[in-house]
Design an enzyme around this catalytic site. Structure first.
Site: not given
Length: 446
Positions: A163-164
């Site tokens: 999810s970066v």
């Protein structure tokens, strides 16, 4: 949040450790965490030999291929198992990352979150294996002061960012808004009329960017009926099966989402918001997400390697968690953000106003309603996590331990890739957050 590795009932059972957010404070770490040394790639022997032994194979259709400790290999080898879309680095020379390595970083001490005054402190060096780190790099005042790799990860090998990825998507949206090509106050349907009968029919782009959307969608791994599994099947991250009749792409799945509750009342972290925003970006720019990222960020920061996205069956990139990069390029992006959008090569790669807007953060009153007890006082803006602490630190965060940690006051950036057995960031935060802050404090001392 991301799901392509959660492929079977066995994987789903393991994922009971994860919940609907990447740092939910109510998610406990295992009582007896797996031994980091015994579960390393070297100790397990994954994919060794030509060909590897049958019990050491990790493939897309291997029922246990996405389960820890196999993920300690697969997180660094995504492209070998699934379809991807390339993010070109451009033809220019990479931005320099000068080194001024310091031997004292590993000796920095801290107390884990929630520890009592009588408990012993931990060192930065002890934190690294305890959090199943694959690679970690610390920059201070534009120089690399610490850089280490473990297991399957090497300096030239991309690792999945989970999810970066969302923070890249949020930054791209803010860039297009700064250029006047995207209006955050506009309804989503101005750009995506296909979603008029969904949860997003009366939502604004700004509400999507800050994840204050009321949408009926659960990422609770413990619930076999949660919409996360439908999302994963639609995106090809789970086998659809011969009798499957559901959505067969990210686009088709997003068109099924219904409203639940009101928009703009509380922060609610849901991956589908990032996928909707990625769709908006494609529509506005008339480009695939991979090409847009290359044009607006990757080429400008002087990346040394191409990045790549995982894609669904029709080639749609996952904007929620599918980006893969080398660690050093993640550091270049973090350093660009720390310097107000100026890349290590001296180019103003990202508008300064975009960075300043992210640093100001979102509404803490909306964030607190999400119940992140490990993140008191934080907020969320443009798909970045903002601490609002005295250092002004902010983060990009991904499950299993992926992170970009930017501390403007300390002039520090820490980037980290990992393969923690606990998906939720609550498995990492009690150690990594105080460790990062302690390094910042140490670097600020004369």
């Amino acid at each position: 949040m991301f799901f392509f590795f959660q492929r079977t009932a066995l994987a789903a059972a393991f994922a009971l450790l994860a919940v609907n957010t990447p740092s939910n404070a109510q998610t406990p770490a295992p009582a007896a965490p797996p031994d980091p040394a015994a579960t390393s790639v070297e100790a397990m022997g994954w994919m060794k030999g030509f060909p590897p032994a049958p019990d050491k194979l990790i493939t897309f259709d291997n029922p246990a291929g996405g389960v820890f400790p196999r993920t300690r290999w697969s997180f660094s080898h995504v492209r070998e198992t699934v379809p991807t879309a390339n993010v070109w680095r451009g033809s220019g020379a990479p931005s320099p990352l000068p080194a001024a390595l310091r031997n004292d970083i590993e000796a920095v001490t801290f107390k884990p979150l929630g520890s009592t005054a009588s408990e012993e402190t931990m060192t930065f060096a002890q934190m690294i294996p305890r959090t199943y780190t694959d690679g970690i790099l610390v920059m201070h005042r534009g120089r690399v002061v610490y850089e280490k790799y473990f297991g399957a990860l090497t300096p030239e090998r991309p690792h999945i960012a989970m999810s970066v990825t969302k923070s890249f998507v949020g930054t791209l949206a803010a860039i297009l808004a700064d250029e006047g090509k995207l209006d955050p106050s506009a309804l989503v349907t101005r750009y995506l009329p296909e979603l008029k009968d969904t949860a997003y029919g009366d939502a604004t782009v700004r509400q999507v960017m800050d994840m204050t959307i009321g949408v009926h969608y659960s990422e609770n791994y413990a619930d076999p009926k949660a919409e996360i599994w439908d999302y994963a099947r639609a995106g090809g991250m789970l086998a659809q099966g011969p009798n499957y009749t559901g959505p067969k792409s990210f686009y088709e799945f997003l068109a099924t989402l219904k409203k639940e509750g009101a928009h703009d009342t509380a922060f609610a972290y849901k991956t589908v918001n990032a996928e909707v925003l990625a769709w908006v970006l494609r529509r506005v720019s008339n480009q695939p997400l991979a090409d847009l990222l290359s044009e607006k960020i990757w080429r400008r920061i002087g990346a040394e390697q191409d990045a790549y996205f995982m894609v669904d069956r029709i080639g749609t990139e996952s904007g929620g968690g599918g980006l893969n990069t080398v660690l050093r390029d993640l550091a270049r992006f973090g350093e660009t953000m720390r310097n107000g959008g100026r890349a290590p090569n001296g180019q103003q790669a990202i508008p300064k106003a975009v960075v300043e807007d992210i640093q100001r953060g979102g509404d803490p009153a909306k964030f607190v309603k999400a119940g992140y007890t490990l993140l008191p006082g934080w907020s969320y803006r443009n798909m970045w996590w903002v601490s609002n602490n005295p250092h002004g630190a902010y983060m990009a965060r991904g499950i299993h331990g992926q992170s970009i940690y930017i501390d403007p006051k300390a002039e520090m950036v820490i980037v980290r890739y990992a393969a923690h057995p606990v998906a939720a960031s609550a498995g990492n935060d009690p150690l990594t957050l105080p460790a990062f802050h302690a390094v910042a404090e140490a670097l600020m001392r004369p």
